[in-house]
Design a protein around this motif. Structure first.
Motif, PDB file in Angstrom:
ATOM      1  N   MET A 233       1.194  -1.042  -0.270  1.00 45.70           N
ATOM      2  CA  MET A 233      -0.083   0.219   0.538  1.00 45.70           C
ATOM      3  C   MET A 233       0.763   1.626   0.071  1.00 45.70           C
ATOM      4  O   MET A 233       1.663   1.260   0.774  1.00 45.70           O
TER       5      MET A 233
ATOM      6  N   TYR B 262     -10.970  -3.790  -0.377  1.00 45.93           N
ATOM      7  CA  TYR B 262      -9.627  -2.718  -0.812  1.00 45.93           C
ATOM      8  C   TYR B 262      -8.343  -2.383   0.272  1.00 45.93           C
ATOM      9  O   TYR B 262      -8.794  -2.664   1.622  1.00 45.93           O
TER      10      TYR B 262
ATOM     11  N   CYS C 227      -5.695  -3.155   3.303  1.00 52.40           N
ATOM     12  CA  CYS C 227      -5.293  -4.665   3.513  1.00 52.40           C
ATOM     13  C   CYS C 227      -6.165  -5.154   4.886  1.00 52.40           C
ATOM     14  O   CYS C 227      -6.626  -4.492   5.852  1.00 52.40           O
TER      15      CYS C 227
ATOM     16  N   THR D  53      -1.540  -6.183  -0.485  1.00 51.96           N
ATOM     17  CA  THR D  53      -2.562  -5.399  -1.741  1.00 51.96           C
ATOM     18  C   THR D  53      -2.733  -6.786  -2.689  1.00 51.96           C
ATOM     19  O   THR D  53      -3.423  -6.805  -3.461  1.00 51.96           O
TER      20      THR D  53
END
Length: 225
Positions: free
Chosen positions: A55, A75, A77, A111
């Motif tokens: 991220m 969206y 973590c 991600t």
């Protein structure tokens, strides 16, 4: 006392400078670090945090740590369950309320969907007046080598557990016929037997002894051999 105030300000400035120097340092020796304010919004997200989570800093700054950065949704973590977020929230609130630094075993998905296990350490942040303004947090993550060693250890422990289950099954399967042999021997013992029959009974006793040794042997490898 202006001199005293200046000393406090100078000390605070040095501390703040140390914070900034550590957070901005790109060295691989610097662990993943993030900061939040007293409202739970992310103030800092260092390079190591970007690497471990995937991220970007600009995507984390000014976002709520719980619900926008670490979340149950697709969206940010993602964490495994609501309980993980609850524990994280309790830790942050505990530290921001002024209690001692706390630690939490904390896991999340980066991600790319890779699960990361870490030890999260949080401590309070204060301003020049001593007022708590948020929390400073570190993530302690095992190196790839240590993670591999832990994985090997888990596999070894699982193999040992499976072997123990096999041994338990073998013992149970042997116990029933052994009991039958012992019962038969008890029935035959008072009977008048021929010499050949006595030899068969003696062989039966030897077989019983062998089965008893197997039942009391905890080493599965020796049984397999």
């Amino acid at each position: 006392d202006l001199t005293g105030q200046k000393m406090i300000m100078d000390k605070y400035t040095r501390i703040q400078g140390d914070y900034v120097a550590i957070v901005k340092n790109p060295s691989e020796l610097i662990p993943p670090i993030f900061m939040i304010n007293d409202l739970g919004s992310c103030l800092e997200w260092n390079e190591a945090m970007q690497k471990i989570t995937g991220m970007k800093r600009e995507d984390a700054i000014d976002k709520l740590l719980i619900g926008e950065v670490f979340t149950l949704h697709d969206y940010g973590c993602r964490v495994k369950d609501h309980a993980t977020l609850t524990k994280l929230s309790i830790l942050m609130n505990t530290v921001i309320s002024g209690q001692d630094p706390g630690k939490l075993l904390f896991g999340f998905f980066d991600t790319d969907g890779k699960y990361v296990e870490s030890l999260l350490t949080a401590s309070k942040r204060t301003n020049v007046e001593g007022k708590i303004t948020g929390a400073l947090c570190f993530l302690h993550v095992a190196s790839p080598e240590l993670q591999h060693a832990l994985q090997v250890q888990k596999m070894s422990e699982q193999a040992a557990t499976n072997s123990f289950k096999e041994l338990t099954y073998i013992r149970q399967e042997l116990r029933n016929p052994l009991n039958g042999m012992q019962f038969t021997h008890i029935l035959l013992e008072p009977s008048e037997l021929t010499e050949e029959q006595r030899r068969l009974v003696a062989s039966n006793v030897l077989c019983q002894d062998q089965l008893k040794r197997i039942l009391h042997d905890t080493d599965l490898e020796s049984i397999e051999q």
